[in-house]
Design an enzyme around this catalytic site. Structure first.
Site, PDB file in Angstrom:
ATOM      1  N   LYS A  12     -48.073 105.024  32.736  1.00 40.73           N
ATOM      2  CA  LYS A  12     -48.282 103.578  32.674  1.00 40.73           C
ATOM      3  C   LYS A  12     -48.819 103.057  34.007  1.00 40.73           C
ATOM      4  O   LYS A  12     -49.735 102.222  34.043  1.00 40.73           O
ATOM      5  CB  LYS A  12     -46.971 102.864  32.311  1.00 40.73           C
ATOM      6  CG  LYS A  12     -46.563 103.094  30.861  1.00 40.73           C
ATOM      7  CD  LYS A  12     -45.141 102.654  30.564  1.00 40.73           C
ATOM      8  CE  LYS A  12     -44.756 103.062  29.147  1.00 40.73           C
ATOM      9  NZ  LYS A  12     -43.359 102.772  28.802  1.00 40.73           N
ATOM     10  N   GLN A  68     -37.758 100.770  31.288  1.00 40.99           N
ATOM     11  CA  GLN A  68     -38.028 101.994  30.526  1.00 40.99           C
ATOM     12  C   GLN A  68     -36.763 102.450  29.797  1.00 40.99           C
ATOM     13  O   GLN A  68     -35.693 102.569  30.396  1.00 40.99           O
ATOM     14  CB  GLN A  68     -38.524 103.090  31.491  1.00 40.99           C
ATOM     15  CG  GLN A  68     -38.908 104.385  30.825  1.00 40.99           C
ATOM     16  CD  GLN A  68     -40.147 104.259  29.923  1.00 40.99           C
ATOM     17  OE1 GLN A  68     -41.112 103.572  30.247  1.00 40.99           O
ATOM     18  NE2 GLN A  68     -40.102 104.907  28.775  1.00 40.99           N
ATOM     19  N   ASP A 128     -43.220  94.673  26.733  1.00 41.60           N
ATOM     20  CA  ASP A 128     -42.916  95.697  25.736  1.00 41.60           C
ATOM     21  C   ASP A 128     -42.699  95.048  24.371  1.00 41.60           C
ATOM     22  O   ASP A 128     -42.610  95.739  23.359  1.00 41.60           O
ATOM     23  CB  ASP A 128     -41.641  96.468  26.120  1.00 41.60           C
ATOM     24  CG  ASP A 128     -41.963  97.856  26.657  1.00 41.60           C
ATOM     25  OD1 ASP A 128     -43.123  98.287  26.514  1.00 41.60           O
ATOM     26  OD2 ASP A 128     -41.051  98.504  27.211  1.00 41.60           O
TER      27      ASP A 128
END
Ligand code: NAP
Length: 294
Positions: free
Chosen positions: A51, A95, A118
């Site tokens: 990412k 994460q 997200d």
């Protein structure tokens, strides 16, 4: 026809790079993403590094914030609050998975939906359900974008989704059943939605019969070769989300070799949905910057 996620993702990256460069040339700051990682799970490390790399390639600033496994839930909540209030950060992700002693839902619920790139907070999911502007989670957004770029219409089509997870199955079903005016910013005019969606899971009876009536099948089950040729109608579109490691090889949830000849469109694994998922995070960060940055 193969739906080439790798190529489409590269096209989108080039578009984002151009947009960010134009912002900077205009004297504005570049969008900035923060990635919070807890512990040293090797898979998470790899995802996070990918990412960061993807951001660097398009000119989005990215900062990694690493905490040890032992971090308390309260300390992590404090970090979330700090990032919510940091005006230099447009979006951030925590994460997953988190260590067992931290309640994932408590952390996700604390993230400001305007910075939730997200798209996993209850606030963003609820906003999507109600048709309010929202940030959509990466894989569903990537699938929708892939369909749009190949001009695959979903209006009136029967879409069968195999899998009901919060990150793929449920949100992709929701997106494709939406009225098209809810299309994501930047989506092509051939916007998607208006489908009749059936969601299947491990308790579904006669999956084969249901799949055979599908115009579009999206498989997100994590089960190699779950979707076989006898389950697919001639001319259907098949989207394989699965990522499984079999004998050292990466395979999806679809028996690609035998399904591909029957399908009008099909995604490969690797090179289909995977690259679209990463690029969606970049799109979401740019969306947060453009729509919510304070
Ligand atoms: P998940 O949370 O593991 O859920 C799997 C879903 O599939 C569950 O709803 C399960 O039903 C259903 N299922 C499993 N086996 C089934 C079967 N034989 N028949 C019917 N339904 C079945 O899955 P996920 O997190 O959505 O991930 C799914 C797959 O996609 C995994 O391989 C994952 O690695 C991959 N993935 C890929 C990307 C990407 O970017 N390409 C992104 C995310 C995930 P129950 O609910 O009844 O258990």
């Amino acid at each position: 026809m193969i739906l080439d996620g790798k190529k489409i993702a590269a096209d989108i990256r080039a578009e984002i790079r151009e947009e960010v460069a134009a912002l900077v040339a205009d004297g504005k700051r570049a969008p900035k993403l923060a990635v919070v990682i807890v512990g040293n799970n090797p898979a998470s490390e790899t995802y996070v590094n990918n990412k960061m790399k993807a951001c660097a390639e398009v000119g989005i600033e990215a900062v990694k914030i690493a905490y040890p496994t032992e971090i308390s839930e309260q300390t992590l909540l404090n970090e979330v609050s700090r990032l919510n209030n940091d005006p230099s950060i447009d979006g951030f992700i925590v994460q997953l998975p988190l260590p067992d002693h931290i309640h994932e839902s408590a952390i996700l619920s604390a993230i400001d939906y305007r910075k939730d790139v997200d798209g996993l907070t209850p606030a963003n999911v609820g906003r999507t359900v109600q048709g309010l502007p929202s940030i959509v989670s990466a894989t569903p957004r990537g699938i929708r974008e892939l369909l749009a770029r190949y001009q695959i219409q979903t209006e009136g089509k029967h879409v069968v989704v195999i899998g009901r997870s919060n990150i793929v199955g449920k949100p992709v079903a929701l997106l494709l059943m939406q009225r098209p005016y809810l299309s994501l910013p930047g989506m092509s005019a051939a916007s998607l939605g208006d489908a009749t969606v059936t969601v299947c899971h491990s308790k579904t009876q006669d999956l084969k019969a249901i799949c055979r009536t599908a115009d579009i099948i999206i498989v997100a089950a994590g089960s190699p070769k779950l979707l076989t040729a006898d389950m697919v109608k001639e001319g259907a579109t098949v989207i394989d989300v699965g990522i499984n490691r079999v004998d050292g090889h990466l395979v999806g949830d679809v028996d690609f070799e035998n399904v591909a000849p029957k399908a009008a469109y099909i995604t490969p694994v690797p090179g289909g949905v995977g690259p679209m998922t990463i690029v969606s995070l970049l799109q979401n960060t740019l969306q947060a910057y453009n729509e919510y940055s304070r």
